[in-house]
Enzyme design. Structure first.
Site, PDB file in Angstrom:
ATOM      1  N   LYS A   1      36.260  58.451  13.839  1.00 14.95           N
ATOM      2  CA  LYS A   1      37.333  57.475  14.072  1.00 14.95           C
ATOM      3  C   LYS A   1      37.346  56.969  15.512  1.00 14.95           C
ATOM      4  CE  LYS A   1      40.356  59.246  10.409  1.00 14.95           C
ATOM      5  NZ  LYS A   1      39.469  60.330   9.955  1.00 14.95           N
TER       6      LYS A   1
ATOM      7  N   LYS B   1      47.307  58.206  10.848  1.00 17.99           N
ATOM      8  CA  LYS B   1      46.463  59.272  10.310  1.00 17.99           C
ATOM      9  C   LYS B   1      45.974  60.187  11.433  1.00 17.99           C
ATOM     10  CE  LYS B   1      42.741  55.806   9.976  1.00 17.99           C
ATOM     11  NZ  LYS B   1      41.792  55.130   9.063  1.00 17.99           N
TER      12      LYS B   1
ATOM     13  N   ARG C   1      33.030  51.497   0.325  1.00 19.52           N
ATOM     14  CA  ARG C   1      32.130  52.436   0.995  1.00 19.52           C
ATOM     15  C   ARG C   1      30.703  51.879   0.890  1.00 19.52           C
ATOM     16  NH1 ARG C   1      31.732  57.759   2.141  1.00 19.52           N
ATOM     17  NH2 ARG C   1      33.539  57.215   3.422  1.00 19.52           N
TER      18      ARG C   1
ATOM     19  N   ARG D   1      36.454  51.521  -3.803  1.00 17.59           N
ATOM     20  CA  ARG D   1      37.398  52.581  -4.161  1.00 17.59           C
ATOM     21  C   ARG D   1      38.797  51.978  -4.177  1.00 17.59           C
ATOM     22  NH1 ARG D   1      35.709  56.468   0.605  1.00 17.59           N
ATOM     23  NH2 ARG D   1      36.078  54.481   1.625  1.00 17.59           N
TER      24      ARG D   1
ATOM     25  N   ARG E   1      45.899  55.419  -0.211  1.00 19.03           N
ATOM     26  CA  ARG E   1      44.669  56.172  -0.011  1.00 19.03           C
ATOM     27  C   ARG E   1      43.722  55.916  -1.174  1.00 19.03           C
ATOM     28  NH1 ARG E   1      46.693  62.074   0.261  1.00 19.03           N
ATOM     29  NH2 ARG E   1      47.670  61.295  -1.654  1.00 19.03           N
TER      30      ARG E   1
ATOM     31  N   ASP F   1      33.369  52.385   6.008  1.00 22.01           N
ATOM     32  CA  ASP F   1      34.484  51.946   5.167  1.00 22.01           C
ATOM     33  C   ASP F   1      34.934  50.571   5.633  1.00 22.01           C
ATOM     34  OD1 ASP F   1      34.312  54.402   3.933  1.00 22.01           O
ATOM     35  OD2 ASP F   1      35.917  55.296   5.129  1.00 22.01           O
TER      36      ASP F   1
ATOM     37  N   GLU G   1      36.093  52.800   9.464  1.00 20.90           N
ATOM     38  CA  GLU G   1      35.512  54.084   9.855  1.00 20.90           C
ATOM     39  C   GLU G   1      33.996  54.027   9.742  1.00 20.90           C
ATOM     40  OE1 GLU G   1      36.975  57.698   8.184  1.00 20.90           O
ATOM     41  OE2 GLU G   1      39.084  57.114   8.336  1.00 20.90           O
TER      42      GLU G   1
ATOM     43  N   ASN H   1      31.351  57.013   8.972  1.00 19.85           N
ATOM     44  CA  ASN H   1      31.267  58.418   8.593  1.00 19.85           C
ATOM     45  C   ASN H   1      29.873  58.958   8.882  1.00 19.85           C
ATOM     46  OD1 ASN H   1      33.919  58.955   6.921  1.00 19.85           O
ATOM     47  ND2 ASN H   1      33.194  56.922   6.376  1.00 19.85           N
TER      48      ASN H   1
END
Length: 311
Positions: free
Chosen positions: A124, A159, A209, A223, A231, A271, A279, A281
């Site tokens: 992040k 978050k 994603r 998603r 979420r 994302d 983000e 990852n």
């Protein structure tokens, strides 16, 4: 024959339907590699040498009997050809300590992803190197800064900085009276700053994603959050559907790809919500099994082709 060791969460607790690490192990086994398994608490350093208590692993794509482990043996990890660093966050000092250890043997033993850059590229925070691709973002523990940000943008997402999988994500409407109580709770639960982002209304259309290999996009899924939730993560029940990569998303990948490749971040997932990067990852990105189901693209095959070429 390549010898592969996988550092991951307890294999008895994974969901093989959507587990990327499991898919990588299946393909490694299909190629005839020797595959070994250990959890982060089983790695150790003695006199500057790195060892782990590992178990030979056999995997099967069968829900009721998907793995077999042989006797545990203490092995110097430099004897391996490749180590997959695949444990989930939280990204805490325990996680960082394993990267310090694996750094001692990389790249002679090829660690994926590069443990130095996994440590130096918190998911992040790394993303903030591309502020023009992101929604407006604040990282702070200061309530005054939070209030000013919220006054400017209204609805926000709050978050934890180092959690994962949708854990601890809250949507705060501009008139939410629980905000200060929630911030007080965050400050008690987490020693680190928290992250606040302008709320993206396009989340209702999904959180895409995109998987990248060596900085190049190779597949995507969308998603969709459940009704009444913001979420979309699969860990918390987000619905998964097929997705194409848009022109805007290819532009995002083109921007960040060279940095991923330079850092040795071979398998990554980004994302994207409504054309905004949220983000990057780098620890244990998921999604390759879903991409294979929807589009037939077997990213595990592409991954091991790439690793073979590098090793």
């Amino acid at each position: 024959m390549m010898r592969i060791a996988v550092q991951m969460n307890p294999i008895s607790m994974i969901d093989i339907v959507g587990d990327t690490t499991f898919a990588l192990c299946l393909e490694a086994q299909r190629r005839g590699y020797e595959v070994f398994y250990y959890t982060p608490d089983r790695i150790l350093m003695r006199d500057g040498r790195i060892f782990a208590w590992i178990e030979r692993l056999q995997v099967r794509d069968q829900m009721d009997h998907y793995y077999t482990l042989e006797e545990s043996l203490e092995v110097e990890l430099s004897e391996m050809d490749v180590i997959l660093l695949r444990q989930d966050p939280p990204f805490n000092m325990n996680y960082m300590t394993t990267t310090y250890m694996l750094e001692r043997i990389h790249p002679r033993t090829f660690v994926v992803n590069n443990p130095v850059q996994v440590r130096d590229s918190p998911e992040k925070i790394f993303v903030t190197e591309f502020p023009d691709l992101m929604p407006e973002t604040l990282i702070t523990q200061d309530i005054g800064e939070f209030n000013a940000f919220r006054q400017e943008f209204g609805d926000v997402i709050l978050k934890p900085l180092y959690a994962h999988g949708g854990s601890g994500i809250f949507y705060l409407a501009a008139d939410d009276l629980n905000s200060l109580s929630l911030l007080d709770l965050f400050r008690k639960l987490f020693k680190e700053p928290f992250i606040v982002q302008r709320y993206l209304k396009d989340i209702g259309e999904g959180d895409k994603r995109i998987i990248l290999l060596d900085g190049e996009p190779v597949g995507a899924i969308n998603r969709i959050p459940n009704k009444g939730d913001v979420r979309s993560n699969m860990h918390v029940g987000g619905r998964v559907e097929r997705a194409d990569i848009t022109k805007r998303e290819y532009e995002i990948c083109d921007r960040i790809g060279p940095s991923l490749k330079e850092r040795g971040l071979i398998l990554t997932g980004i994302d994207v919500i409504g054309g905004y990067l949220t983000e990057i990852n780098v620890t244990s990105p998921t999604g390759i099994r879903e991409i294979k189901r929807f589009d037939g693209v077997d990213i595990a095959v592409l991954f091991w082709d790439l690793i073979e070429a590098k090793v």
